[in-house]
Design an enzyme around this catalytic site. Structure first.
Site, mmCIF file in Angstrom:
data_model
loop_
_atom_site.group_PDB
_atom_site.id
_atom_site.type_symbol
_atom_site.label_atom_id
_atom_site.label_comp_id
_atom_site.label_asym_id
_atom_site.label_seq_id
_atom_site.Cartn_x
_atom_site.Cartn_y
_atom_site.Cartn_z
ATOM 1 N N SER A 252 37.316 -8.994 33.433
ATOM 2 C CA SER A 252 36.764 -9.293 32.106
ATOM 3 C C SER A 252 37.780 -9.647 31.031
ATOM 4 C CB SER A 252 35.909 -8.120 31.616
ATOM 5 O OG SER A 252 34.670 -8.110 32.279
ATOM 6 N N LYS B 54 37.267 -12.856 29.152
ATOM 7 C CA LYS B 54 36.460 -13.024 27.936
ATOM 8 C C LYS B 54 37.300 -13.345 26.706
ATOM 9 C CE LYS B 54 32.504 -10.237 29.510
ATOM 10 N NZ LYS B 54 32.885 -9.596 30.762
ATOM 11 N N SER C 73 32.090 -5.769 26.514
ATOM 12 C CA SER C 73 32.293 -6.615 27.695
ATOM 13 C C SER C 73 30.973 -7.113 28.273
ATOM 14 C CB SER C 73 33.087 -5.860 28.772
ATOM 15 O OG SER C 73 33.758 -6.757 29.622
#
Length: 360
Positions: free
Chosen positions: A52, A55, A107
């Site tokens: 993640s 992102k 997230s």
């Protein structure tokens, strides 16, 4: 176009090695945010799944779309989401900025899909934007296949600690990004429900931490990006596949703070250019520049001024650069601008002003 080399300043610096505890990390990097210089690291150019921390790129592209305060109506794109989420619903209305808080604090994979759809038109086109931006920034060992970092149903996203540090350094130029990633809690009321999102980044409990992004999948294991500021020094740490990442980041920052001092190598209030410069006026730079240096520095940090000889110029024009080198390696460059002298302005004729207008 002719260039003028003005002078060289010498400081002292040396190659260094880190004694911080980093044994749990497969891959890590400690980077000076101001210059992009690698302070220390291990395997930091080895591509690996990044989960993640992907992102960060998704957030950056949304910020650069200049649509942060536009309202977004959630559609059935989010039905393809799984894993961590902020649990938005089809028909729910929130701003793109709101989605970024859900993306970075919690997230949210559903937020990632909705951001990609809104900014890119389709998720696929957004992923193209991600890869194009990576090339622009210089992330030569990175490939994005989705906006979230999931790696269960496709080949996942691959990058390196170095590339992710480059991306973070680029993103930190935006005040909007800085504000989002340093936020500990965000409250939002939509047309359907009220949210309170707490940031998953535990490092924000330390006063010197200014932001970052967590990541985890079963394949990628733990990944983590963080930024820190202390005594006019700004650093970035990235770890990939590190089971003890919180402590690794703190250890690396403590190493940097204990072994480096911020030296002001450029002072905007005392900036001066010596010698025949061709220009009539005062030169200036817009920023003070601090570079972290070790106390026992031995080799040279070099400052060089190079001016371009512009045939026509006016106040506020960029006329060159102040380059900062570590031996032969370019670390940093600062724009140099000209402020015309009153005498030079008075000597201009109407034809000079017309010529300047024609030349833009």
């Amino acid at each position: 176009m002719k260039k003028i080399l003005l002078f060289v300043l010498l400081f002292f610096i040396s190659v260094n090695y880190c004694n911080a505890s980093t044994s749990s990390a497969y891959e890590y990097i400690l980077m000076d945010q101001t210059t992009g210089r690698v302070i220390t690291g291990k395997n930091y150019n080895t591509p690996a799944l990044i989960a993640s921390i992907t992102k960060i790129m998704t957030c950056l592209l949304a910020i650069e779309s200049n649509k942060l305060d536009n309202e977004v109506t959630v559609d059935d794109t989010i039905l393809e989401s799984y894993g961590s989420g902020i649990y938005i619903e089809v028909g729910e209305v929130l701003t793109l900025r709101d989605l970024l808080y859900g993306l970075m604090l919690r997230s949210g994979n559903d937020a990632a899909l909705m951001v990609a759809k809104y900014v890119g038109g389709t998720v696929e086109k957004f992923v193209e934007k991600m890869n194009n931006k990576a090339k622009e920034i210089g992330m030569t060992n990175t490939i994005f296949n989705n906006p979230s970092g999931l790696d269960n149903t496709d080949s996942g996203n691959y990058s390196t600690a170095y590339d992710m540090a480059l991306l973070t350094r680029y993103a930190m130029k935006y005040s909007e990004y800085q504000e989002i990633v340093k936020t500990k809690s965000y409250t939002l009321k939509t047309n359907k429900k009220t949210y309170i999102w707490e940031n998953k980044n535990k490092l924000l409990n330390y006063d010197y931490i200014t932001g970052g992004k967590t990541g985890y999948t079963e394949k990628a294991k733990r990944t983590l990006v963080s930024t820190a500021s202390y005594d006019n020094m700004d650093f970035i740490v990235v770890t990939i596949r590190d089971s003890d990442d919180w402590n690794t980041h703190i250890d690396l920052y403590e190493y940097a703070f204990n072994n480096y001092t911020a030296y002001k190598v450029l002072n905007k209030n005392k900036f001066n250019v010596i010698g025949d410069t061709y220009y009539n006026g005062t030169f200036y730079i817009e920023n003070d520049v601090y570079i972290p240096l070790k106390n026992n520095e031995t080799s040279s940090l070099i400052s060089k001024i190079v001016l371009e000889k512009l045939p026509n110029y006016k106040s506020g024009d960029k006329v060159g650069y102040n380059y900062i080198y570590l031996d032969e390696e370019l670390l940093y460059k600062e724009n140099i601008y000209i402020e015309e002298s009153n005498k030079n302005k008075k000597n201009k004729t109407i034809f000079d002003y017309i010529r300047e207008l024609i030349n833009g």
